[in-house]
Design a protein around this motif. Structure first.
Motif, short mmCIF file in Angstrom:
data_model
loop_
_atom_site.label_atom_id
_atom_site.label_comp_id
_atom_site.label_asym_id
_atom_site.label_seq_id
_atom_site.Cartn_x
_atom_site.Cartn_y
_atom_site.Cartn_z
N ASP A 1 0.85 -1.20 0.00
CA ASP A 1 0.00 0.00 0.00
C ASP A 1 0.89 1.25 0.00
N SER A 2 1.15 1.84 -1.15
CA SER A 2 0.50 1.59 -2.42
C SER A 2 1.55 1.52 -3.54
N LEU A 3 1.08 1.22 -4.75
CA LEU A 3 1.97 1.07 -5.90
C LEU A 3 2.83 2.30 -6.14
N MET A 4 2.23 3.49 -6.03
CA MET A 4 2.95 4.71 -6.40
C MET A 4 4.09 5.05 -5.43
N LYS A 5 4.14 4.38 -4.28
CA LYS A 5 5.27 4.57 -3.37
C LYS A 5 6.45 3.67 -3.76
N CYS A 6 6.24 2.81 -4.76
CA CYS A 6 7.25 1.83 -5.14
C CYS A 6 7.85 2.08 -6.52
N VAL A 7 7.36 3.11 -7.21
CA VAL A 7 7.89 3.49 -8.52
C VAL A 7 8.18 4.98 -8.53
N ARG A 8 8.85 5.44 -9.59
CA ARG A 8 9.32 6.83 -9.61
C ARG A 8 8.21 7.85 -9.78
#
Length: 316
Positions: free
Chosen positions: A174-181
């Protein structure tokens, strides 16, 4: 006071370096009879749906969560997707399936406060409720503590560690956007989700990936699987896509009635507070909408307008 606490996993307390190394590639070309026993189980089960269940009986024949798969949980910011998923995770743990929540947007104590209300079924939990939750969660629930952005390599390591050492069956990211640029890093998003699908398959666990949806001009319109921020490859790669939508139009109508000291009419009360949409179900036949009602004191979502909270610690 009980000394039992929910285990918190952090980058400082565990050495994940060994888990960051890719394991040896497995042979992928195998004889068809490798899957004989699995195929026999399917036939013996008569096509019966398998996997962990959601808390609401009306979903049991339609939506399940099995090892080897990834589910995308998406919704507009503020529409309750993490809260609803948290309740679902309590249900998974009550079914004997170990859970780890890795939230990069919320401190572990905030997650636990929400869990406490959901398990105590009220908005003023007692110290006894705290002790009961901590005792129940031991051996069932873990939390990964790291706020802000996180490198995909660390996620890879944490998931492998959870599956290998802790025998965890459900991992929440939680969540995807914390794991990509960023939202425009389409290749990064595709590669990250591809990594998750590979891990779920190889480790036989279920990964739940939280993702934000573009708000758009009208929150009254229920978004679909193609409304997520970023790359369309995200929904293409996952096994299930679930959207959580909050009925803000009903909330406004209720607030207006209450301000005028008027009773809430049956039609308004019978209108769902939230909708859970399944618009991708790769390993099942059912797609559709599930009506849910919200009980604000317990922060629980319920399957009917009677809105009676569930005993989430396994007695429902």
């Amino acid at each position: 006071m009980s000394s039992v606490v929910v285990p918190i996993i952090t980058p400082d307390t565990f050495d994940f370096r060994a888990y960051m190394v890719q394991s040896e590639p497995h042979a992928k070309v195998l004889s068809a009879d490798t899957w004989k026993e699995q195929l026999l189980e399917v036939v013996r089960g008569g096509g019966q749906v398998t996997g962990a269940r959601l808390p609401w009986a009306k979903t049991h024949d339609n939506i399940r969560f099995r090892g080897g798969e990834v589910t995308l949980w998406q919704g507009i910011n503020g529409h309750g997707k993490s809260q609803l998923l948290g309740q679902a995770c309590l249900g998974f743990a009550a079914q004997g399936e170990r859970v780890c929540i890795a939230s990069f947007e919320m401190k572990p104590v905030s997650t636990l406060k929400r869990m406490l209300r959901q398990t105590s079924m009220n908005d003023h939990p007692s110290e006894k409720a705290v002790n009961d939750l901590m005792a129940w969660a031991k051996g069932r629930f873990w939390l990964y503590d790291q706020l802000g952005t996180v490198q995909p390599e660390m996620i890879y390591a944490v998931i492998r560690y959870c599956a290998d050492k802790l025998k965890i069956k459900h991992v929440v990211i939680d969540s995807l956007m914390k794991c990509v640029r960023g939202e425009d890093d389409y290749n990064g998003q595709k590669d990250f989700v591809d990594m998750l699908t590979g891990l779920a398959r190889d480790l036989d666990i279920h990964i739940h990936l939280v993702h934000h949806v573009r708000k758009g001009e009208n929150e009254d319109k229920i978004p679909g699987k193609f409304d997520g921020k970023g790359s369309g490859a995200i929904s293409d790669q996952v096994d299930q896509s679930l959207t959580v939508w909050r009925n803000k139009k009903k909330e406004a109508a209720v607030t207006k009635l209450q301000a005028a000291n008027k009773p809430i009419d049956d039609e308004t009360r019978g209108t769902p507070d939230a909708i859970l949409v399944c618009d991708k179900n790769r390993h099942g036949e059912w797609e559709g909408k599930v009506a849910l009602w919200f009980h604000p004191q317990s922060l629980q979502y319920l399957g009917d307008k009677q809105c009676q909270p569930l005993d989430m610690m396994g007695h429902q």
